[in-house]
Design an enzyme around this catalytic site. Sequence first.
Site: not given
Length: 229
Positions: A101-103, A186
């Site tokens: 998962l992205d930061i 995104k």
Amino acid sequence: MRLDKYISGCGYASRKEVKKLVRLGAVTVDGEIAKKPDTDVPEDAEVRVNGEKLCYREFVYLMLNKPAGCVSAVFDKKYPVVTDFVGEEYRHFGVYPVGRLDIDTEGLLILTNDGQFAHEMTSPKKNVYKRYFAVLDKPMEESDIEAFAKGMEFKDFTAKSAKLEITENPREVYIEIAEGKFHQVKRMCERVGKTVTYLKRVAIGGLELDETLEKGEIRELTDEELRKI
Ligand code: URA
């Protein structure tokens, strides 16, 4: 397997501590007091420490409610990592995150030391759907549902058909994707002209995020959850 490895593998004590326990006569194997920490024990042996029966297992599966601000890795020079949330009792298993998962993304992340499981969960061939809740800068429109359903071509990959569900507030949506490419949700939202301002993974296949877990809290998956996934 060596007795000290077996006992430390249960998360009960370190190998050094096992030595001490054996010396004290606190360890039994199939009812007999163990004499040496390097004794060979079969995996189905009944091992007890101070009378307490241990349960050996090779793999462990943890659910983390990932907070924003940490990276999906076991080491990073700059940022906290998701394995920082792993408690002492699971440290020796050497778990790592299944996928990324992205930061700034929150929510459901599985950590395990089972490589085969991790591979199957992340392989695009296996079509394991990941469900996200997203907040956008602009409202989604009905026509966007079709754009997601058709799949999308990017220069580095083709996103398979994805499901877009618009909630009562059209700036808040659920999106289900089959892959897990870099910034996929995104980028798919950008393709239809919207920017994601908040993203949270709420499910992987049949496994839902336990919403009672606080951000940064971690627990083992139950047998039922494992079956679901
Ligand atoms: N898609 C994204 O864009 N970010 C994530 O963290 C996960 C899926």
